[in-house]
Scaffold this motif. Sequence first.
Motif, mmCIF file in Angstrom:
data_model
loop_
_atom_site.group_PDB
_atom_site.id
_atom_site.type_symbol
_atom_site.label_atom_id
_atom_site.label_comp_id
_atom_site.label_asym_id
_atom_site.label_seq_id
_atom_site.Cartn_x
_atom_site.Cartn_y
_atom_site.Cartn_z
ATOM 1 N N ILE A 176 7.512 26.799 30.768
ATOM 2 C CA ILE A 176 8.534 26.051 31.507
ATOM 3 C C ILE A 176 9.863 26.800 31.471
ATOM 4 C CG2 ILE A 176 9.904 23.935 31.554
ATOM 5 C CD1 ILE A 176 7.408 22.485 30.418
ATOM 6 N N VAL A 177 10.274 27.215 30.276
ATOM 7 C CA VAL A 177 11.557 27.907 30.137
ATOM 8 C C VAL A 177 11.555 29.210 30.925
ATOM 9 C CG1 VAL A 177 13.106 29.027 28.498
ATOM 10 C CG2 VAL A 177 12.058 26.828 27.918
ATOM 11 N N ALA A 178 10.428 29.921 30.920
ATOM 12 C CA ALA A 178 10.339 31.196 31.638
ATOM 13 C C ALA A 178 10.521 31.019 33.143
ATOM 14 C CB ALA A 178 9.001 31.868 31.345
ATOM 15 N N LEU A 179 10.210 29.838 33.659
ATOM 16 C CA LEU A 179 10.357 29.571 35.093
ATOM 17 C C LEU A 179 11.805 29.282 35.484
ATOM 18 C CD1 LEU A 179 7.165 27.400 35.720
ATOM 19 C CD2 LEU A 179 7.592 29.725 36.549
ATOM 20 N N LYS A 180 12.692 29.164 34.505
ATOM 21 C CA LYS A 180 14.122 28.953 34.734
ATOM 22 C C LYS A 180 14.413 27.752 35.646
ATOM 23 C CE LYS A 180 15.484 33.785 34.048
ATOM 24 N NZ LYS A 180 14.170 34.259 33.553
ATOM 25 N N PRO A 181 13.905 26.579 35.282
ATOM 26 C CA PRO A 181 14.180 25.405 36.117
ATOM 27 C C PRO A 181 15.605 24.899 35.934
ATOM 28 C CG PRO A 181 13.008 24.740 34.144
ATOM 29 C CD PRO A 181 13.077 26.249 34.111
ATOM 30 N N ASP A 182 16.158 24.290 36.972
ATOM 31 C CA ASP A 182 17.430 23.597 36.804
ATOM 32 C C ASP A 182 17.216 22.096 36.648
ATOM 33 O OD1 ASP A 182 16.919 22.812 39.462
ATOM 34 O OD2 ASP A 182 18.162 24.428 40.249
ATOM 35 N N LEU A 183 15.942 21.639 36.742
ATOM 36 C CA LEU A 183 15.625 20.230 36.517
ATOM 37 C C LEU A 183 14.135 20.095 36.220
ATOM 38 C CD1 LEU A 183 16.551 17.223 36.593
ATOM 39 C CD2 LEU A 183 15.852 17.210 39.005
ATOM 40 N N CYS A 184 13.808 19.280 35.231
ATOM 41 C CA CYS A 184 12.416 18.891 34.979
ATOM 42 C C CYS A 184 12.271 17.401 35.261
ATOM 43 C CB CYS A 184 12.009 19.178 33.537
ATOM 44 S SG CYS A 184 11.709 20.912 33.182
ATOM 45 N N LEU A 185 11.116 17.018 35.752
ATOM 46 C CA LEU A 185 10.789 15.619 36.004
ATOM 47 C C LEU A 185 9.683 15.212 35.045
ATOM 48 C CD1 LEU A 185 10.718 15.671 39.917
ATOM 49 C CD2 LEU A 185 12.629 15.010 38.425
ATOM 50 N N ALA A 186 9.864 14.080 34.352
ATOM 51 C CA ALA A 186 8.919 13.654 33.324
ATOM 52 C C ALA A 186 8.529 12.199 33.502
ATOM 53 C CB ALA A 186 9.533 13.853 31.934
#
Length: 314
Positions: free
Chosen positions: A109-119
């Motif tokens: 997840i961190v490697a994908l460099k998201p600016d938002l995660c949905l949980a």
Amino acid sequence: MRMTENADGLFLARASKMGALAVLAALGLCLVTGRPAAAAEVVDLVGRRVAVPDHPRRVVSLAPSLTEMVFALGAGDRLAGVSRYSDYPPRAAELPKVGSYVHPDLERIVALKPDLCLAVKDGNPREAVERLEALGIPVYAVNPKNLKDVMDTMTALGRVLGREQQAREIVGSMGRRIRAVEEKMAGVSGRPRVFFQIGTSPIVSVGTETFAHEIITLAGGINVAEGPDPYPRFSVEQVLGLRPEVIVISSMDRSRIHREIQAGWMRWQGLPAVENGRVFLVESNLFDRPTPRLVDGLEVLARLLHPEVFHGNP
């Protein structure tokens, strides 16, 4: 049986490989680049305050239902990664996977460099959410428990992703279709007793606090397995004793094993569901995945339970 996303708990599942986060921090991977500078603090659907970017561009979905919702809102192109089993629409299967919703791969997840995660509250590990936020990645959580909650979730995600108009159209359509089924069911003369099977060995059904139970009720049926246990177990003898008039078998792919289960029930000629030829296979994601397609499941089941109301119309 593959567990569905509405298992009870407050982010109770425990993620594995949490120690990898120390390595990530040391490598500096926790610095997410390209994130929009502007952000607004909002309250998510579990009551948490989250600093959400004004226009998130790289979103990671931590549950198949959320993946499907993002696509439904027309924002699928913003998904940088999705959880395992994200298979609808078909394009979702092509996106990078970040582990299952119970065991998310935080390093990925961190490697994908998201600016938002949905949980999702029920299923995604609380520790994983907290670790992601500690690394500077905002996590917006939802908690749909019924059809109304699904519509509220669509509305909320529409605001977060800047797709308010699309959300209004989806929610409006869902409401109209649900009301149409309710109006048809208001005039039915009887409500058949339904056994909804989601597990094979042992036999598992659905209790009151499930999407399937709500759909059975709205579709004009009686759930013979209703009760406080969300996923009660049964023996064949117990099911025979319940005397269901309809048996519905929930299957991911209508595979050979599920057809064999269907054929197995058909051997019990004294069972009302068998006598009337009412043992059906249905697609599981229409009944256990909290997305707008639950309304598809409602319409499918209403036609199976009350074909007389629909006069043979598809």
